[in-house]
Design an enzyme around this catalytic site. Structure first.
Site, mmCIF file in Angstrom:
data_model
loop_
_atom_site.group_PDB
_atom_site.id
_atom_site.type_symbol
_atom_site.label_atom_id
_atom_site.label_comp_id
_atom_site.label_asym_id
_atom_site.label_seq_id
_atom_site.Cartn_x
_atom_site.Cartn_y
_atom_site.Cartn_z
ATOM 1 N N HIS A 166 0.837 -1.209 0.000
ATOM 2 C CA HIS A 166 0.000 0.000 0.000
ATOM 3 C C HIS A 166 0.882 1.274 0.000
ATOM 4 O O HIS A 166 0.881 2.041 0.961
ATOM 5 C CB HIS A 166 -0.873 -0.045 1.260
ATOM 6 N N GLU A 210 -0.711 1.098 -5.542
ATOM 7 C CA GLU A 210 -0.459 -0.102 -4.744
ATOM 8 C C GLU A 210 -0.400 -1.352 -5.612
ATOM 9 O O GLU A 210 -1.421 -1.768 -6.174
ATOM 10 C CB GLU A 210 -1.603 -0.236 -3.727
HETATM 11 O O1 LIG Z 1 -7.602 3.646 6.150
HETATM 12 P P1 LIG Z 1 -7.044 2.367 5.591
HETATM 13 O O2 LIG Z 1 -7.613 1.131 6.216
HETATM 14 O O3 LIG Z 1 -5.529 2.365 5.602
HETATM 15 O O4 LIG Z 1 -7.489 2.316 4.033
HETATM 16 C C1 LIG Z 1 -7.181 3.433 3.241
HETATM 17 C C2 LIG Z 1 -7.599 3.162 1.804
HETATM 18 O O5 LIG Z 1 -6.805 2.084 1.297
HETATM 19 C C3 LIG Z 1 -7.023 1.909 -0.111
HETATM 20 O O6 LIG Z 1 -6.151 0.919 -0.592
HETATM 21 C C4 LIG Z 1 -8.466 1.453 -0.351
HETATM 22 O O7 LIG Z 1 -8.682 1.236 -1.731
HETATM 23 C C5 LIG Z 1 -9.399 2.527 0.200
HETATM 24 O O8 LIG Z 1 -10.755 2.090 0.054
HETATM 25 C C6 LIG Z 1 -9.086 2.789 1.681
HETATM 26 O O9 LIG Z 1 -9.904 3.858 2.174
#
Ligand SMILES: O=P(O)(O)OC[C@H]1O[C@@H](O)[C@H](O)[C@@H](O)[C@@H]1O
Length: 314
Positions: A167, A271
């Site tokens: 991510h 990502e």
């Molecule tokens: O707040 P988190 O759990 O780290 O997620 C953040 C974002 O991560 C992204 O990868 C998702 O596609 C989104 O939908 C999400 O809001």
């Protein structure tokens, strides 16, 4: 304790959490926390921070650190029963003090292997035994490579299935000055429209509002061009067919306690992922997923990736 050397330093970071600093030539560096197995810093030779880390990031188990490169495993998103993006980013990983040498990068000396295995607690929510080896390596040129090896160590003969993403939060000067190349004309699932499937238009992606798209069957190489900084990030991946592009924009930014209201202007998540077709491993089988990221001066005036320059060195 792993042997200390100029390339790998084990120390304490924010809130006294254990971290490892990787250093290479001319001042390039990277940092990874044992909490979450999460890279939180990647700097070039001018010591410029290339990854986004929120000024409000919480370095406190069991909250995920907002920024860097969270590891989404064994679930990307919130489609299944686990917490969003799975538990790996909310767990304490351990360091392998004696990792096998880097095969693909004989010259690599700045690297660390972090290990995560199932715990009794996890077995209650995800009844599978696994070993996850994450290698974080910094090349002498300053490229950052993450290699994940996930093995099914079940003794009950059962297979397991998972989805996965690196991510990555890229730091950008101004989201309205950013273009992404390599995803045009591809199909994607739109998280803002119940993951309905659409086809991307024919030219490079630009950003004027919230975006949350899972691009499918994407190429090995994706480029993120920061026009203002005259910098291009190149993301090269292997074993990760999908790519998620996310920017929360203003409304979602305000709704996130660990994210500054204006910070959406200075980040973009691209990502490398495996979401559309989950991975299934039989006992004893191992999956490998790699991503390598570089930051190069934007010499692509035409906006096309120079195929000669961007090779996957893994
Ligand atoms: O707040 P988190 O759990 O780290 O997620 C953040 C974002 O991560 C992204 O990868 C998702 O596609 C989104 O939908 C999400 O809001």
């Amino acid at each position: 304790m792993a042997s200390e050397n100029v390339y790998v330093e084990h120390c304490k970071g924010i809130n006294d959490l254990d971290k490892v600093i990787l250093r290479e030539n001319r001042g390039v560096s990277a940092e990874v926390y044992l909490y979450g197995g999460q890279v939180t810093s990647w700097k070039n030779e001018r010591r410029e921070q290339l990854l986004f880390l929120s000024s409000k990031a919480i370095f406190q188990p069991l909250k995920a650190i907002r920024g860097g490169i969270p590891i989404c495993f064994p679930q990307f998103g919130n489609i299944d029963s686990l917490e969003q993006h799975g538990f790996a980013r909310n767990r304490l990983w351990s360091v392998d003090p004696d990792p096998p040498p880097c095969s693909s990068h004989a010259s690599a000396r700045a690297f660390v292997d972090l290990i995560l295995t199932h715990s009794e607690e996890e077995l209650k929510i995800w009844p599978h035994r696994f070993e996850f080896r994450l290698r974080v390596a910094l090349s002498p040129a300053g490229d950052l490579m993450l290699t994940s090896r996930i093995r099914n160590t079940n003794t009950d003969g059962k297979s397991f299935t998972f989805t996965f993403a690196y991510h990555t939060y890229f730091s950008v000067s101004d989201i309205s000055e950013v273009r992404v190349e390599g995803l045009e004309t591809l199909d994607y699932l739109d998280n803002l429209q119940n993951r309905e499937r659409f086809t991307e238009q024919g030219d490079a992606l630009t950003f004027e509002s919230e975006v949350d798209k899972i691009y499918l069957s994407t190429p090995t190489k994706i480029a993120i061009l920061d026009h203002e900084r005259k910098r291009t990030f190149e993301l090269r991946k292997d074993g990760l067919p999908d790519a998620v592009v996310w920017n929360p924009w203003d409304k979602k930014a305000k709704a996130m306690a660990d994210f500054g209201d204006e910070e959406y202007k200075h980040m973009l998540c691209v990502e490398a992922a495996c979401v559309e077709k989950p991975i299934t491993l039989k006992p004893g089988e191992e999956w490998k997923g790699r991503q390598e990221i570089s930051a190069v001066p934007s010499s692509y005036c035409s906006g096309h990736i120079d195929p000669r320059r961007v090779t996957f060195t893994g």
